[in-house]
Design a protein around this motif. Structure first.
Motif: not given
Ligand code: FPP
Ligand code: MG
Length: 298
Positions: A71-85
């Protein structure tokens, strides 16, 4: 009870004897552990139930790691997603490690439990693929949407409830109905929140689903009630980055036609049916988990 599940997951991760994986795991936000709660409420906190709950939560975490890449999601549960980090490669591999370790441990439960859970993971993956392919179209077929969310989200809750019933020697079929209804309602509410919640609450921009090409239930219902010019306008906005006034138009149309209420009603009906099935089995304690599915921040 849930802390036993957290400890079991940590123990499974420690077994891997890999500092990088242990470090990455600490970066994952835990979430509500709904599936684990479901299993423990149905099966009690025997070792087999705790292990099954830990395995299911690891598989669920793996699926979300992959989903955020997809999904190209850079947040998960209002925190940076692991793919973003750490990037897509790390997120995908951590997902693979979590679910393969989960499957390894599943062998130690029972053949029947292993079958029910692994079948759900096949469904989960088929559902995610369908979600991706549907988002390339302007899907207006409610049945197709319902089948996709059943596979993507409800299958693992259905299997969690079924596996727990097996462990506790209870009637598998009714518990699976309960889990399936909860799962479908949960995803319906998730899709509603994408429209109603603000970016801060959601941890992602509002109307993200539609921008990504996903025509969730509210969009299907909205299209049904719009006149021809409204329908054309909605279609023209599909899968595009929306301007402020375009966002406003969609939200206004949803409000005017009471689309959120209509969709919420449908989720609530599923929850009521689930509660009824469980009450019939003298499982009033399962009411509160069911209510948690729809009692989410709008
Ligand atoms: C969230 O949907 C996604 C899922 C519930 C399932 C994802 C499944 C896979 C990626 C299949 C692979 C499975 C494994 C075990 C690796 P969403 O994007 O609608 O919800 P969101 O708002 O939480 O992102
Ligand atoms: Mg997603």
């Amino acid at each position: 009870m849930l802390s036993a599940v957290e400890r079991k997951i940590e123990q499974f991760i420690d077994d891997l004897n890999d500092k990088e994986v242990s470090g990455l795991y600490t970066k994952l936000p835990h979430g509500k552990r709904l599936r684990a709660k479901l299993i423990l409420k149905i099966a009690g906190s025997s070792l087999a139930a705790v292990k099954t709950a830990a395995i299911v939560e690891m598989i669920h975490a793996a699926s979300l790691l992959h989903d955020d890449v997809i999904d190209d999601a850079y947040t998960r549960r209002s925190k940076p997603s692991l793919n973003a980090l750490y990037g897509n490669k790390t997120a995908i591999m951590l997902g693979d490690i979590l679910y393969s370790k989960g499957f390894l441990e599943l062998n130690n439960i029972s053949a029947e439990v292993a079958k029910i859970i692994s079948n759900a993971v096949v469904q989960l993956s088929l559902g995610e693929l369908k979600d991706v392919s549907l988002s390339k179209t302007f899907n207006l077929d409610k049945e197709i949407y319902l089948k996709m969310i059943y596979q993507k989200t409800a299958s693992l809750m259905e299997a969690s409830a079924g596996a727990a019933a097996l462990l506790a020697g209870k009637d598998k079929t009714s518990y699976m109905t309960y889990g399936r209804n909860l799962g479908i309602a949960f995803q319906m509410i998730d899709d509603l929140l994408d429209i109603t919640a603000d970016a801060a609450t959601l941890g992602k921009p509002a109307l993200h689903d539609f921008v990504e090409g996903k025509t969730t239930l509210p969009y299907i219902y909205l299209y049904e009630v719009l006149d021809a010019s409204g329908q054309n306008k909605l279609k023209s906005l599909h899968a595009k980055v929306l301007l402020k006034e375009e966002q406003k138009w969609i939200l206004e149309q949803m409000r005017m036609h009471q689309i959120i209420e209509k969709s919420f009603f449908e989720a609530r009906e599923l929850i009521e049916e689930a509660i009824e099935v469980m009450t019939h089995h003298g499982e009033e304690a399962l009411t509160s988990i069911a209510m948690q599915m729809i009692d989410r921040k709008f």
